[in-house]
Design a protein around this motif. Structure first.
Motif, PDB file in Angstrom:
ATOM      1  N   LEU A 234       0.826  -1.206   0.000  1.00  0.00           N
ATOM      2  CA  LEU A 234       0.000   0.000   0.000  1.00  0.00           C
ATOM      3  C   LEU A 234       0.861   1.257   0.000  1.00  0.00           C
ATOM      4  O   LEU A 234       0.546   2.241  -0.683  1.00  0.00           O
ATOM      5  CB  LEU A 234      -0.929  -0.010   1.218  1.00  0.00           C
ATOM      6  N   ILE A 235       1.961   1.239   0.746  1.00  0.00           N
ATOM      7  CA  ILE A 235       2.867   2.388   0.768  1.00  0.00           C
ATOM      8  C   ILE A 235       3.502   2.607  -0.602  1.00  0.00           C
ATOM      9  O   ILE A 235       3.616   3.748  -1.077  1.00  0.00           O
ATOM     10  CB  ILE A 235       3.938   2.168   1.854  1.00  0.00           C
ATOM     11  N   THR A 236       3.886   1.521  -1.266  1.00  0.00           N
ATOM     12  CA  THR A 236       4.491   1.639  -2.597  1.00  0.00           C
ATOM     13  C   THR A 236       3.496   2.197  -3.611  1.00  0.00           C
ATOM     14  O   THR A 236       3.830   3.083  -4.408  1.00  0.00           O
ATOM     15  CB  THR A 236       5.001   0.270  -3.054  1.00  0.00           C
ATOM     16  N   ARG A 237       2.260   1.689  -3.591  1.00  0.00           N
ATOM     17  CA  ARG A 237       1.246   2.213  -4.527  1.00  0.00           C
ATOM     18  C   ARG A 237       0.914   3.670  -4.229  1.00  0.00           C
ATOM     19  O   ARG A 237       0.704   4.463  -5.155  1.00  0.00           O
ATOM     20  CB  ARG A 237      -0.012   1.349  -4.453  1.00  0.00           C
ATOM     21  N   SER A 240       3.700   5.849  -5.708  1.00  0.00           N
ATOM     22  CA  SER A 240       3.584   5.964  -7.165  1.00  0.00           C
ATOM     23  C   SER A 240       2.428   6.888  -7.544  1.00  0.00           C
ATOM     24  O   SER A 240       2.553   7.715  -8.464  1.00  0.00           O
ATOM     25  CB  SER A 240       3.387   4.583  -7.786  1.00  0.00           C
ATOM     26  N   TRP A 241       1.307   6.788  -6.845  1.00  0.00           N
ATOM     27  CA  TRP A 241       0.152   7.636  -7.151  1.00  0.00           C
ATOM     28  C   TRP A 241       0.464   9.107  -6.867  1.00  0.00           C
ATOM     29  O   TRP A 241       0.100   9.988  -7.658  1.00  0.00           O
ATOM     30  CB  TRP A 241      -1.048   7.182  -6.333  1.00  0.00           C
ATOM     31  N   LEU A 243       3.451  10.597  -6.857  1.00  0.00           N
ATOM     32  CA  LEU A 243       4.416  11.099  -7.837  1.00  0.00           C
ATOM     33  C   LEU A 243       3.758  11.309  -9.205  1.00  0.00           C
ATOM     34  O   LEU A 243       4.059  12.283  -9.906  1.00  0.00           O
ATOM     35  CB  LEU A 243       5.592  10.132  -7.948  1.00  0.00           C
ATOM     36  N   ASP A 244       2.851  10.409  -9.602  1.00  0.00           N
ATOM     37  CA  ASP A 244       2.132  10.602 -10.865  1.00  0.00           C
ATOM     38  C   ASP A 244       1.239  11.835 -10.803  1.00  0.00           C
ATOM     39  O   ASP A 244       1.140  12.603 -11.780  1.00  0.00           O
ATOM     40  CB  ASP A 244       1.293   9.365 -11.187  1.00  0.00           C
ATOM     41  N   LEU A 245       0.583  12.050  -9.672  1.00  0.00           N
ATOM     42  CA  LEU A 245      -0.250  13.239  -9.517  1.00  0.00           C
ATOM     43  C   LEU A 245       0.592  14.510  -9.574  1.00  0.00           C
ATOM     44  O   LEU A 245       0.184  15.511 -10.179  1.00  0.00           O
ATOM     45  CB  LEU A 245      -1.002  13.156  -8.184  1.00  0.00           C
ATOM     46  N   ARG A 246       1.770  14.483  -8.969  1.00  0.00           N
ATOM     47  CA  ARG A 246       2.655  15.641  -9.045  1.00  0.00           C
ATOM     48  C   ARG A 246       3.066  15.930 -10.481  1.00  0.00           C
ATOM     49  O   ARG A 246       3.076  17.094 -10.918  1.00  0.00           O
ATOM     50  CB  ARG A 246       3.894  15.384  -8.193  1.00  0.00           C
ATOM     51  N   ASP A 247       3.397  14.892 -11.266  1.00  0.00           N
ATOM     52  CA  ASP A 247       3.787  15.099 -12.658  1.00  0.00           C
ATOM     53  C   ASP A 247       2.636  15.662 -13.483  1.00  0.00           C
ATOM     54  O   ASP A 247       2.833  16.551 -14.319  1.00  0.00           O
ATOM     55  CB  ASP A 247       4.276  13.784 -13.265  1.00  0.00           C
ATOM     56  N   ARG A 248       1.416  15.165 -13.239  1.00  0.00           N
ATOM     57  CA  ARG A 248       0.274  15.685 -13.992  1.00  0.00           C
ATOM     58  C   ARG A 248      -0.010  17.141 -13.645  1.00  0.00           C
ATOM     59  O   ARG A 248      -0.299  17.956 -14.539  1.00  0.00           O
ATOM     60  CB  ARG A 248      -0.960  14.825 -13.723  1.00  0.00           C
ATOM     61  N   LEU A 249       0.089  17.483 -12.384  1.00  0.00           N
ATOM     62  CA  LEU A 249      -0.131  18.882 -11.991  1.00  0.00           C
ATOM     63  C   LEU A 249       0.956  19.787 -12.548  1.00  0.00           C
ATOM     64  O   LEU A 249       0.682  20.922 -12.970  1.00  0.00           O
ATOM     65  CB  LEU A 249      -0.168  18.992 -10.466  1.00  0.00           C
ATOM     66  N   ARG A 250       2.181  19.305 -12.595  1.00  0.00           N
ATOM     67  CA  ARG A 250       3.269  20.106 -13.162  1.00  0.00           C
ATOM     68  C   ARG A 250       3.076  20.320 -14.655  1.00  0.00           C
ATOM     69  O   ARG A 250       3.294  21.426 -15.176  1.00  0.00           O
ATOM     70  CB  ARG A 250       4.601  19.422 -12.885  1.00  0.00           C
ATOM     71  N   GLU A 251       2.646  19.278 -15.387  1.00  0.00           N
ATOM     72  CA  GLU A 251       2.389  19.431 -16.815  1.00  0.00           C
ATOM     73  C   GLU A 251       1.217  20.368 -17.071  1.00  0.00           C
ATOM     74  O   GLU A 251       1.232  21.164 -18.012  1.00  0.00           O
ATOM     75  CB  GLU A 251       2.119  18.056 -17.434  1.00  0.00           C
TER      76      GLU A 251
END
Length: 345
Positions: A234-237, A240-241, A243-251
């Motif tokens: 659960l911590i690993t998922r 990942s979620w 970091l993906d949210l951060r990348d989408r907000l940055r884009e």
């Protein structure tokens, strides 16, 4: 005369930290091994035994009342001020801030959110399990006891198990759980055990908890630390979620569209050119021909050899771009001058 400042001990500590790798390769995630499962089962059995001993009003309840009547805060009043400060190491707010600051630095240093997420998951489990047990059993504390010798269960209290003790076990034990080496894990485990033991005894000294509350708090905190490897996926998922949210907000903020990368092709192996069979073939390949592109590229037209002529016989050539007009009456060197016509003729 300007002299250099002598580095202090704090400067040497930060210099040592700067030389450490950002993410050590030897960090391992604890697994739910057989040894850990055995410890979890033994701790769970101890937890149930403590609860059962209080429910049936056994010798443990009598021990609670004897310690309460002993009144340690009156017997050793000279350490009362120290214990008032030491018990803060078991309060949820201050300890969570201190440990979160250290784990946040480790997360930034190692480029991973696992330390902070592990702390968050452990505190969430602590609030759910210990909070549910407090409200479910409703035991009153020593200062609010109604009947001497009773277990004071299901009377609307919230001190069983001890939240200070369980919080000390979890917040300081998470440092040992996240240690990067076995030696550091052993040392931090010993430090967290002594700290949580001192916090539990401090609450008994101040008279805010029964002795059995502290025993159950130790078991409750240890159960959370032993069961934490089950929540590593659960911590690993979650990491990942996030970091993906951060990348989408940055884009979305920059308005940039990610460019798809082309698949990398397999490298082509270049074989060396075979050597010519004999010397004649080698000489033929080395001599450029008239139709060879080597001759047209490396031998310009003005360097092509022609018939030899004397320097005196060469016609002077006006360079391209010259502003001097050509002289038609110029006589080449070595030829006889032509006869000029007479002015009167």
């Amino acid at each position: 005369m300007r002299t250099e400042r002598k580095p202090t001990r704090l400067d040497r500590v930060f210099a040592r930290l700067d030389r450490e790798p950002e993410r050590p390769a030897h960090i391992s995630v604890p697994e739910m091994s057989r040894h850990r499962i055995v410890l979890l089962g033994a701790t769970l059995a101890f937890y149930v035994a403590i609860v059962w001993a209080i429910v049936i009003t056994s010798w443990l309840v009598r021990l609670d009342w004897q310690v309460m009547f002993f009144r340690p805060y009156q017997q050793w009043s000279e350490i009362h001020a120290f214990v008032d400060y030491y018990v803060v190491l078991g309060q949820r707010g201050p300890t969570a801030v201190m440990v979160a600051a250290w784990l946040g630095w480790r997360s930034w240093r190692q480029h991973t959110l696992r330390p902070l997420l592990a702390l968050g998951v452990s505190l969430l489990l602590l609030n759910i399990t210990v909070g549910a047990a407090k409200l479910g059993m409703g035991r009153l504390g020593p200062h609010y006891a109604t009947s001497i010798g009773s277990n004071e269960m299901w009377l609307g209290g919230d001190i069983f198990p001890s939240g200070h003790t369980a919080n000390a076990v979890v917040t300081w034990g998470i440092l040992a759980y996240l240690a990067s080496t076995p030696r550091a894990r052993r040392w931090l485990s010993a430090v967290s055990a002594v700290t949580s033991l001192g916090v539990g005894l401090s609450t008994v000294y101040l008279g805010t908890h029964w002795l059995s509350d502290v025993l159950l708090g130790w078991a409750a905190g240890l159960l959370i630390l032993l069961a934490l490897p089950w929540f590593e996926p659960l911590i690993t998922r979650s990491e990942s979620w996030i970091l993906d949210l951060r990348d989408r907000l940055r884009e979305r903020r920059t308005g940039s569209v990610p460019v798809p990368t082309a698949p990398v092709e397999a490298p082509v192996l270049l074989k060396p050119r075979p050597a010519p069979a004999d010397k004649e073939v080698a000489a033929r390949e080395a001599t450029p021909t008239a139709h060879s592109p080597r001759a047209t590229v490396h031998q310009p037209a003005y360097l092509t050899p022609g018939p030899h002529s004397a320097r005196a016989e060469r016609t002077p050539v006006t360079p391209a771009g010259s502003r001097r007009p050509p002289h038609t009456d110029r006589i080449p060197r070595g030829s006889a001058p032509a006869a000029r016509p007479l002015a009167g003729g």
